[in-house]
Design a protein around this motif. Sequence first.
Motif, PDB file in Angstrom:
ATOM      1  N   PRO A 114       0.808  -1.232   0.000  1.00 41.30           N
ATOM      2  CA  PRO A 114       0.000   0.000   0.000  1.00 41.30           C
ATOM      3  C   PRO A 114       0.834   1.270   0.000  1.00 41.30           C
ATOM      4  CG  PRO A 114      -0.114  -1.120   2.125  1.00 41.30           C
ATOM      5  CD  PRO A 114       0.537  -2.070   1.172  1.00 41.30           C
ATOM      6  N   ASP A 115       2.094   1.212   0.468  1.00 37.84           N
ATOM      7  CA  ASP A 115       2.930   2.415   0.528  1.00 37.84           C
ATOM      8  C   ASP A 115       3.865   2.538  -0.662  1.00 37.84           C
ATOM      9  OD1 ASP A 115       1.747   2.940   2.975  1.00 37.84           O
ATOM     10  OD2 ASP A 115       3.323   1.905   4.117  1.00 37.84           O
ATOM     11  N   ASP A 116       3.753   1.645  -1.614  1.00 37.18           N
ATOM     12  CA  ASP A 116       4.616   1.715  -2.795  1.00 37.18           C
ATOM     13  C   ASP A 116       4.098   2.811  -3.724  1.00 37.18           C
ATOM     14  OD1 ASP A 116       6.199   1.318  -5.027  1.00 37.18           O
ATOM     15  OD2 ASP A 116       6.149  -0.870  -4.879  1.00 37.18           O
ATOM     16  N   SER A 117       4.851   3.900  -3.804  1.00 35.12           N
ATOM     17  CA  SER A 117       4.384   5.066  -4.563  1.00 35.12           C
ATOM     18  C   SER A 117       4.255   4.798  -6.052  1.00 35.12           C
ATOM     19  CB  SER A 117       5.352   6.230  -4.330  1.00 35.12           C
ATOM     20  OG  SER A 117       6.669   5.873  -4.733  1.00 35.12           O
ATOM     21  N   ARG A 118       4.925   3.749  -6.544  1.00 34.13           N
ATOM     22  CA  ARG A 118       4.845   3.463  -7.980  1.00 34.13           C
ATOM     23  C   ARG A 118       3.446   3.034  -8.405  1.00 34.13           C
ATOM     24  NH1 ARG A 118       9.593  -0.866  -8.190  1.00 34.13           N
ATOM     25  NH2 ARG A 118       8.589  -1.351  -6.186  1.00 34.13           N
ATOM     26  N   TYR A 119       2.684   2.515  -7.457  1.00 32.29           N
ATOM     27  CA  TYR A 119       1.369   1.975  -7.824  1.00 32.29           C
ATOM     28  C   TYR A 119       0.226   2.647  -7.081  1.00 32.29           C
ATOM     29  CZ  TYR A 119       4.534  -1.682  -9.465  1.00 32.29           C
ATOM     30  OH  TYR A 119       5.556  -2.357 -10.081  1.00 32.29           O
ATOM     31  N   THR A 120       0.502   3.755  -6.391  1.00 36.24           N
ATOM     32  CA  THR A 120      -0.557   4.410  -5.618  1.00 36.24           C
ATOM     33  C   THR A 120      -1.710   4.835  -6.508  1.00 36.24           C
ATOM     34  OG1 THR A 120       1.114   5.203  -4.061  1.00 36.24           O
ATOM     35  CG2 THR A 120      -1.049   6.272  -4.004  1.00 36.24           C
ATOM     36  N   HIS A 121      -1.392   5.331  -7.693  1.00 38.29           N
ATOM     37  CA  HIS A 121      -2.441   5.806  -8.597  1.00 38.29           C
ATOM     38  C   HIS A 121      -3.282   4.677  -9.182  1.00 38.29           C
ATOM     39  CE1 HIS A 121       0.851   4.641 -11.223  1.00 38.29           C
ATOM     40  NE2 HIS A 121       0.011   4.679 -12.281  1.00 38.29           N
ATOM     41  N   LEU A 122      -2.839   3.437  -9.009  1.00 36.33           N
ATOM     42  CA  LEU A 122      -3.583   2.303  -9.581  1.00 36.33           C
ATOM     43  C   LEU A 122      -4.404   1.551  -8.541  1.00 36.33           C
ATOM     44  CD1 LEU A 122      -0.851   0.823 -11.968  1.00 36.33           C
ATOM     45  CD2 LEU A 122      -2.775   2.297 -12.566  1.00 36.33           C
ATOM     46  N   HIS A 123      -4.415   2.016  -7.293  1.00 35.25           N
ATOM     47  CA  HIS A 123      -5.179   1.320  -6.264  1.00 35.25           C
ATOM     48  C   HIS A 123      -6.648   1.246  -6.656  1.00 35.25           C
ATOM     49  CE1 HIS A 123      -2.088   2.155  -2.802  1.00 35.25           C
ATOM     50  NE2 HIS A 123      -1.590   1.460  -3.817  1.00 35.25           N
ATOM     51  N   GLY A 124      -7.196   0.050  -6.582  1.00 39.20           N
ATOM     52  CA  GLY A 124      -8.599  -0.149  -6.919  1.00 39.20           C
ATOM     53  C   GLY A 124      -8.875  -0.358  -8.386  1.00 39.20           C
ATOM     54  N   ARG A 125      -7.836  -0.316  -9.234  1.00 35.28           N
ATOM     55  CA  ARG A 125      -8.040  -0.510 -10.676  1.00 35.28           C
ATOM     56  C   ARG A 125      -8.078  -2.002 -11.013  1.00 35.28           C
ATOM     57  NH1 ARG A 125      -6.762   4.063 -13.687  1.00 35.28           N
ATOM     58  NH2 ARG A 125      -7.578   2.813 -15.426  1.00 35.28           N
ATOM     59  N   GLN A 126      -8.457  -2.284 -12.265  1.00 33.73           N
ATOM     60  CA  GLN A 126      -8.514  -3.647 -12.780  1.00 33.73           C
ATOM     61  C   GLN A 126      -7.387  -3.845 -13.789  1.00 33.73           C
ATOM     62  OE1 GLN A 126     -11.056  -6.067 -12.076  1.00 33.73           O
ATOM     63  NE2 GLN A 126     -11.728  -4.690 -10.437  1.00 33.73           N
ATOM     64  N   LEU A 127      -6.843  -5.054 -13.784  1.00 30.30           N
ATOM     65  CA  LEU A 127      -5.796  -5.418 -14.738  1.00 30.30           C
ATOM     66  C   LEU A 127      -6.303  -6.534 -15.638  1.00 30.30           C
ATOM     67  CD1 LEU A 127      -2.691  -5.587 -12.344  1.00 30.30           C
ATOM     68  CD2 LEU A 127      -3.591  -3.600 -13.572  1.00 30.30           C
ATOM     69  N   CYS A 128      -5.774  -6.564 -16.849  1.00 30.87           N
ATOM     70  CA  CYS A 128      -6.168  -7.608 -17.807  1.00 30.87           C
ATOM     71  C   CYS A 128      -5.211  -8.788 -17.696  1.00 30.87           C
ATOM     72  CB  CYS A 128      -6.147  -7.055 -19.239  1.00 30.87           C
ATOM     73  SG  CYS A 128      -7.336  -5.745 -19.544  1.00 30.87           S
ATOM     74  N   HIS A 129      -5.770  -9.961 -17.562  1.00 30.63           N
ATOM     75  CA  HIS A 129      -4.927 -11.167 -17.502  1.00 30.63           C
ATOM     76  C   HIS A 129      -4.202 -11.316 -18.832  1.00 30.63           C
ATOM     77  CE1 HIS A 129      -3.668 -15.335 -17.112  1.00 30.63           C
ATOM     78  NE2 HIS A 129      -3.978 -15.265 -15.819  1.00 30.63           N
ATOM     79  N   PRO A 130      -2.885 -11.543 -18.830  1.00 29.74           N
ATOM     80  CA  PRO A 130      -2.126 -11.569 -20.089  1.00 29.74           C
ATOM     81  C   PRO A 130      -2.475 -12.746 -20.996  1.00 29.74           C
ATOM     82  CG  PRO A 130      -0.736 -12.207 -18.243  1.00 29.74           C
ATOM     83  CD  PRO A 130      -2.012 -11.703 -17.654  1.00 29.74           C
ATOM     84  N   LEU A 131      -3.091 -13.800 -20.479  1.00 29.05           N
ATOM     85  CA  LEU A 131      -3.442 -14.955 -21.300  1.00 29.05           C
ATOM     86  C   LEU A 131      -4.920 -14.995 -21.667  1.00 29.05           C
ATOM     87  CD1 LEU A 131      -1.369 -17.793 -19.561  1.00 29.05           C
ATOM     88  CD2 LEU A 131      -0.780 -16.532 -21.618  1.00 29.05           C
ATOM     89  N   THR A 132      -5.778 -14.706 -20.709  1.00 25.95           N
ATOM     90  CA  THR A 132      -7.222 -14.860 -20.935  1.00 25.95           C
ATOM     91  C   THR A 132      -7.928 -13.537 -21.161  1.00 25.95           C
ATOM     92  OG1 THR A 132      -7.753 -14.722 -18.569  1.00 25.95           O
ATOM     93  CG2 THR A 132      -7.185 -16.897 -19.461  1.00 25.95           C
ATOM     94  N   GLY A 133      -7.300 -12.442 -20.739  1.00 28.35           N
ATOM     95  CA  GLY A 133      -7.954 -11.149 -20.867  1.00 28.35           C
ATOM     96  C   GLY A 133      -8.952 -10.848 -19.774  1.00 28.35           C
ATOM     97  N   GLN A 134      -9.166 -11.784 -18.857  1.00 24.87           N
ATOM     98  CA  GLN A 134     -10.089 -11.544 -17.759  1.00 24.87           C
ATOM     99  C   GLN A 134      -9.565 -10.422 -16.870  1.00 24.87           C
ATOM    100  OE1 GLN A 134     -10.391 -15.348 -15.827  1.00 24.87           O
ATOM    101  NE2 GLN A 134     -11.917 -16.135 -17.269  1.00 24.87           N
TER     102      GLN A 134
END
Length: 977
Positions: free
Chosen positions: A352-372
């Motif tokens: 939670p304290d990693d500033s590199r990903y603070t702006h992405l908290h709560g976002r969704q990511l696409c699975h690299p194989l299935t796209g889910q």
Amino acid sequence: MPHLPLTSFRPPLWGLRPSRGLPRSRPLSTQSEPNGSAISRRNREAKQKRLREKQASLEAGIAPKSKSPAESSKAWTPKERVLYEIPTEHGEKKDVSRPLPPAYSPQYVEAAWYPWWVREGFFKPEYQARLPQATGETFSMCIPPPNVTGSLHIGHALTVAIQDALVRWHRMRGDRVLWVPGSDHAGIATQAVVEKQLWKERGVRRHELSREDFLREVWKWKEEKGGEICEQLRALGASLDWDRECFTMDTGSSVAVTEAFVRLYKAGLLYRSRQLVNWSCALRSAISDIEVESRPLPGRTELQLPGCPTPVSFGLLFSVAFPVDGEPDAEVVVGTTRPETLPGDVAVAVHPDDSRYTHLHGRQLCHPLTGQLLPLITDCTVQPHLGTGAVKVTPAHSPADAELGARHGLSPRSVIAEDGTMTALCEDWLQGLHRFVAREKILSALRERGLFRGLQNHPMVLPICSRSGDVVEYLLKSQWFVRCREMGEQAAKAVESGALDLSPSFHQKNWQHWFSHIGDWCVSRQLWWGHRIPAYLVVEEHAKGETEDFWVVGRTEAEAREVAAELTGRPGAELTLERDPDVLDTWFSSALFPFSALGWPRETPDLARFYPLSLLETGSDLLLFWVGRMVMLGTQLTGQLPFSKVLLHSMVRDRQGRKMSKSLGNVLDPRDIISGVELQVLQDKLRDGNLDPAELAIAASAQRKDFPHGIPECGTDALRFTLCSHGALGGDLHLSVSEVLSFRHFCNKIWNALRFILNALGEEFIPQPAEELSPASRMDTWILSCLARTAQDCERGFLTRELSLVTHALHHFWLHKLCDVYLEAVKPVLSHSPRPLEPPQVLFFCADVGLRLLAPLMPFLAEELWQRLPPRPGGPSAPSICVAPYPSARSLCCCRAQSQASRASLRPSWSRWASWATVGRWAFYPLVQQPPQAGSRPPSVTPVRRIWSCRAWWTPRPTYLGWLPEDTSCRSSLMAS
């Protein structure tokens, strides 16, 4: 520390000065004081360890300059083997009426004694209760049951040597001793061996047979091969009560296992749940932690795994991009060492304290194989400084991810099946593929989609199944588990309070740490060979679509049916029960061994008299997996600790410090060291084993290097003495065959000493009672004092269970005092006519007491020689040395008293005419044959390199002798030019 020969001190000049009197210097004896502290013992053992390490380093430094063993023309010379050829029925007493052979031969000495010991019942507590020296106390131990799958190795021999020495000592001192033999059914190992044999001999797989037919094959194999361990134990001289032999699959053990399971279940300490377990895809079974080998990898390493067509690379970190949903150019790069588990990912986690990903908290990511779409979650357990700081979450195949997923309510997704192939959840292009073949297809797909971000070397620890060599997978399985937290706390408190004593004490730290972090114990195994779990699935309730299966537990199916009827409210006859096909972990039955071997759950006389056990002795590697579980289950099921003292010995390694391993070719059958073996036979044993061709080539090469001329015959007594000579407080035991061979030479020294003594006694000799023994000379007094001191050191060593003290004291007495000094001194006395009466009595007393002191460590040699001593008059003597009274310091106090009475007159008389010289810590006294006249000058000191030719005052001929007062080191034969 053993005495060093004077030839090891080689200064160019020896500065020796005569002295007018005997110096009152500190005694030079290397033996510890009677009341020596624990610190002094540790210092002594540390010193011995440093000497061994120094010797090994010197040998290692010389080796490159010398010829290799294979090239060297010099080899050990086989000794002439003398056979015992007198016809003797099995179990009849050995004929000792004929003269001793001219040299020690282990095969001759060890013949016929063991069957006679067993037949006479010397090893049974009922016999020992009738001994004249009976104390009324009990001493009980059980042997750590070795796996029935094969033969004992040197590690087992160390256990047997230590345990048998302690058992024999307690038996000789008058305790009622029970040492229970047994063997373990070794579920996984035995089933694997029989499956390989069926395939090799008949081309049949296990699943092609019914369960009953396969179990018949296993029992048949056990009857044919399982007796090898017993033969090895007999060859090692283990004084076990064979009438009480146990096998963890026999009827009594099966009853105990079922009873324990039912009691634990009723106490709420045993439950069924779907959890991650260690899974061997090659065995298709859950395995215990002790069967998981944690193999460190420094970086990229290729391994050939069972069932996989090509080698697989490990020690690599693969970087994979997870695109951010709704942001075409944004991605989160995740590092993983297991790309084959990508189809099972259900989230990506960051700190939670990693500033590199603070702006992405709560976002969704696409699975690299299935796209889910996968959630990006935050968790404090993520380490932001490792890799990219982002990790994929695979709860179905990682213990850490399972905990993380449970905290965040993530559903696991199982993508690897029991056989190691990909499941139907992986889509058609991966389903059914071997997981490491699927890995390559997944990496290719990532490259095609532009989501592969490279790889790099990554040091890691890879879990390997020690039974199959396959990589261990973590799979979600419905299994039976034992709750260990509460029982573990009791086990930890037992050590903390002192109720359970662990020796050496440094093991207490590991004990406390393990029990403070202990998890629940999975006891289910997907095997056919073992104790089948006494649990039954109620089929009707299962068919109703309940979220959880409905299981009942009972000692029998009828009992389980009654329980099911009571819980369901339906007649038991209408219910259909299916017994769990799984078996229990082998360690479950092993944990019950201390009390199941004595008849538990029945109230037997053995259980009442010998439980709890007096001592548990085993290897330190079994402290947690076996000792800890015995303490937990023993306390829970019997209400008391199964033993109050635990003695742990070190691991045995080869002379190069390597762990004993079949694949290295350094695993030795103790019988090969006892009887000797040719190199070709060693190589044939390897080929008859189950090593694959690559391992076989490595092992065969190692054997040719380590044993180019085979292994010489060393004998059981030399092997036992060697193993016991290493202190428990030291590091791992580095054993070499040359060390065992040196103690065979020690056996020969004792042999020759007894040949001399028996010849000196003659056929008409009648021993005096010990209390009437009266030494006629100061030398007699000195040797009796040395004998008393040796008995005291042996007693202290056995009481403290430091057998290295015992071996050192005995080796020092027999070699450096009796053989090197006293026998040389008494030879000219015995040649006088008429022969004096006292020296033969002293010789007999030293032989009798010395052999009884030696008997727990060298039972065969001691019995062979002791049986040839003349019997004492009056009263029946013990039929065997193994039930004769063990000499104690108290019983020999008369010897020390006589010595102390004569020492006052000894030193002044010597100081008038004794010339002395000191070299380092050594003192030598070259004396004239007759005392000089009053007022004459003391004799001049002979140069050191000629001291060997000086005459001592008690002998008319030159002698290799340096006389020292009692409590000082004596050594002869040091002055060889």
